[in-house]
Design a protein around this motif. Structure first.
Motif, PDB file in Angstrom:
ATOM      1  N   GLU B 224       0.835  -1.203   0.000  1.00  0.00           N
ATOM      2  CA  GLU B 224       0.000   0.000   0.000  1.00  0.00           C
ATOM      3  C   GLU B 224       0.872   1.257   0.000  1.00  0.00           C
ATOM      4  N   ASP B 226       0.224   4.179   0.751  1.00  0.00           N
ATOM      5  CA  ASP B 226       0.032   4.999   1.952  1.00  0.00           C
ATOM      6  C   ASP B 226       0.918   4.514   3.097  1.00  0.00           C
ATOM      7  N   GLN B 229       4.418   5.780   2.530  1.00  0.00           N
ATOM      8  CA  GLN B 229       4.559   7.200   2.860  1.00  0.00           C
ATOM      9  C   GLN B 229       4.601   7.413   4.372  1.00  0.00           C
ATOM     10  N   ALA B 230       3.859   6.570   5.107  1.00  0.00           N
ATOM     11  CA  ALA B 230       3.841   6.709   6.566  1.00  0.00           C
ATOM     12  C   ALA B 230       5.175   6.288   7.173  1.00  0.00           C
TER      13      ALA B 230
END
Lengths: 156, 266
Positions: B224, B226, B229-230
Motif C-alpha cells: 500500500e 500509503d 509514505q507513513a
C-alpha cells in the motif's frame, strides 16, 4: 613509515612511505609516473583510474600501502616497444580526446573493460554504462564510445 | 597529503583486529576504502588509526547453500556481483550491486564495508533488510549474529560495538516462486540515489525496503503506497526536495512491485 612492495608496469618497486600516502600521489610524486591524472581526489571523476592486478581501480581512493604485494598498471605501462596499445591507438584514430586530462583514466577503464569482455560485442549503451564513472569536461562522449568500438573490433 | 595522519595496522587474524579495536576506540576498520578514503581525503574523518583487514585470511568468500548466500566481509562487491551461485540463490543481489557506484569502485569496495558503513542511501543494506538477512560480528566476548533489522540504527551508525569486527554477511534466499526488483533514481548512473527500493513479493505478500528516504533502510511489509509514505522520513538536500523524494517512493515502489510480480509469475 611503512614498507610497500609493488610491481608497477612490470617493474618491482620497494619504498618506505607514510601510510596516508595515496596510491595516486605515490605513482606521481614518488615514482614520477605523472600519466595518472588527479582530478577530484574523492572517487568521482575517474581520471586517476589504474589497473590493480588487472582490475580497474581509483588510485585516489587507495592508500599506497594497501597495494603491497599487488601489481599496478598505469597508462605508461600500456605501450609495447614504441607501439601504442590498441586502446590508445583507437583513441587517437577516433579523436576521442581534446585537452587529454581525462584520457589516461578513460584508457585504463576501457582497457579493463575490453579485457573483461574480450571477444564480446558491446552495445554503445553498455560502453557508456561501463564508462559512466569517468568524466570528460571538454565535450561529449561520442568519440570516446567510437574509440571503444574501434578498439573492441581490433582486439576481437 | 590529502588524508590526515593516522597509525596503520595490518592484523593477520580477526582476533588481532579485535584486540586493536579494543585497545583504541578511535581506530577505524579499513576494508575496501571506497567510502572511508574519500572521507579521509576530505578530512571529514580523522581516526587515530586504521585497522586494514586486507591481510586477515578467510574473510573473502561467497558460499551459496540451501538457506541463502554467506559472504565474507572482505569479499569484493564485484566478485559477489559476478558469482553465478549467488545469482541463482539471490538474484536481487546482482541487480542491486549493478547500481553500486561504478565498476572500478566495485572492484575495490567490499560487501562487509558497505554494510558496516550503513549509508542510508546505499543498496546492499536495503537488500540485506528486504531479505531478512543477518551479519556475523566478532568481539572480545566472542562471535554473535545480528539481524539486519537490528543492525542499522541511524545514518552511518550500526549496532556493531566499538570493539567488534564484522566478519560475514548472510543473505537468505527468498521463498521459491517469489519475485524481486531493485530500482533507484540517480542524477547520473552510479551516483548516490535520491531514492531507491528493493522489493520481494511472494505468495501475495510484498516486502519493500526504501533507501535514501530515512536515517536507515526503511522496511515496509505492505504493497500500500500509503503505508510507504507513513514509514519514510525523507529530507531535502542539493539533489532533491523531501516532496520529490516522497513522489519517487510512490513511483519506484509501484514500478518495483510490477517488476517483482511479473518475475514471480514466470
Amino acid at each position: 613509515m611503512t614498507r610497500v612492495r609493488v610491481e608497477v608496469n612490470g617493474t618491482a618497486v620497494e619504498r618506505e612511505v607514510e601510510p596516508r600516502l595515496l596510491l595516486s600521489d605515490f605513482l606521481r610524486h614518488d615514482l614520477g609516473l605523472t600519466g595518472t591524472h588527479v582530478g577530484c581526489e574523492h572517487g568521482v571523476c575517474g581520471a586517476c583510474t589504474v589497473l590493480l592486478d588487472g582490475a580497474s581501480a581509483r588510485s585516489c581512493l587507495m592508500l599506497a600501502v594497501q597495494c603491497d604485494g599487488l601489481s599496478v598498471t598505469t597508462v605508461e605501462g600500456l605501450a609495447r616497444n614504441g607501439e601504442l596499445h590498441p586502446v590508445q591507438a583507437a583513441f587517437r584514430e577516433a579523436h576521442a580526446l581534446q585537452c587529454g586530462f581525462c584520457t589516461p583514466g578513460f584508457v585504463m577503464a576501457v582497457t579493463a573493460l575490453l579485457e573483461e569482455r574480450r571477444g564480446e560485442k558491446l552495445s554503445d549503451d553498455e560502453v557508456r554504462e561501463a564508462l559512466a564513472g569517468n568524466l570528460c569536461r571538454c565535450t561529449g562522449y561520442q568519440n570516446i564510445v567510437r574509440a571503444v568500438q574501434i578498439a573492441a573490433g581490433s582486439e576481437g | 597529503m590529502k588524508p590526515p595522519p593516522f597509525d596503520y595496522h595490518v592484523p593477520a587474524t580477526v582476533d588481532e583486529a579485535v584486540a586493536l579495536r579494543t585497545a583504541d576506540s578511535d581506530a577505524v576498520v579499513l576494508a575496501g576504502g571506497q567510502s572511508l578514503v574519500p572521507l579521509l581525503n576530505m578530512r571529514l574523518a580523522r581516526p587515530s588509526a586504521l585497522i586494514d583487514l586486507r591481510c586477515v585470511g578467510g574473510l573473502s568468500y561467497v558460499r551459496a547453500g540451501e538457506g541463502g548466500v554467506a559472504v565474507g566481509a572482505m569479499t569484493r562487491q564485484r566478485e559477489l556481483e559476478r558469482s553465478a551461485e549467488a545469482f541463482e540463490a539471490c538474484p536481487i543481489l546482482r541487480e542491486a550491486l549493478e547500481l553500486v557506484g561504478h565498476p572500478p569502485i566495485r572492484n575495490r569496495g567490499t560487501v562487509g564495508g558497505s554494510i558496516a558503513h550503513a549509508d542510508p542511501a546505499a543498496e546492499l543494506p536495503a537488500v540485506l533488510c528486504v531479505l531478512g538477512g543477518r551479519v556475523g560480528a566478532t568481539g572480545p566476548r566472542g562471535t554473535r549474529e545480528i539481524a539486519a533489522d537490528d543492525f542499522f540504527l541511524y545514518p552511518f551508525t550500526t549496532s556493531l560495538e566499538p570493539d567488534e569486527v564484522l566478519t560475514e554477511v548472510f543473505f537468505p534466499k527468498a521463498p521459491s516462486g517469489s519475485g524481486y526488483a531493485a530500482l533507484e533514481l540517480t542524477r547520473r548512473h552510479g551516483d548516490f540515489a535520491l531514492a531507491g527500493v528493493c522489493a520481494v513479493v511472494s505468495n501475495g505478500s510484498a516486502r519493500l525496503c526504501f533507501t535514501g528516504v530515512g536515517g536507515r533502510p526503511v522496511l515496509v511489509d505492505s504493497d500500500e503506497p500509503d503505508a510507504w509514505q507513513a514509514a519514510i522520513d525523507p529530507s531535502a538536500d542539493a539533489t532533491g526536495s523531501a516532496d520529490y523524494r516522497r513522489q519517487l517512493v510512490a513511483v519506484l515502489g509501484r514500478r518495483a512491485l510490477e517488476l517483482a510480480r511479473a518475475r514471480s509469475a514466470q
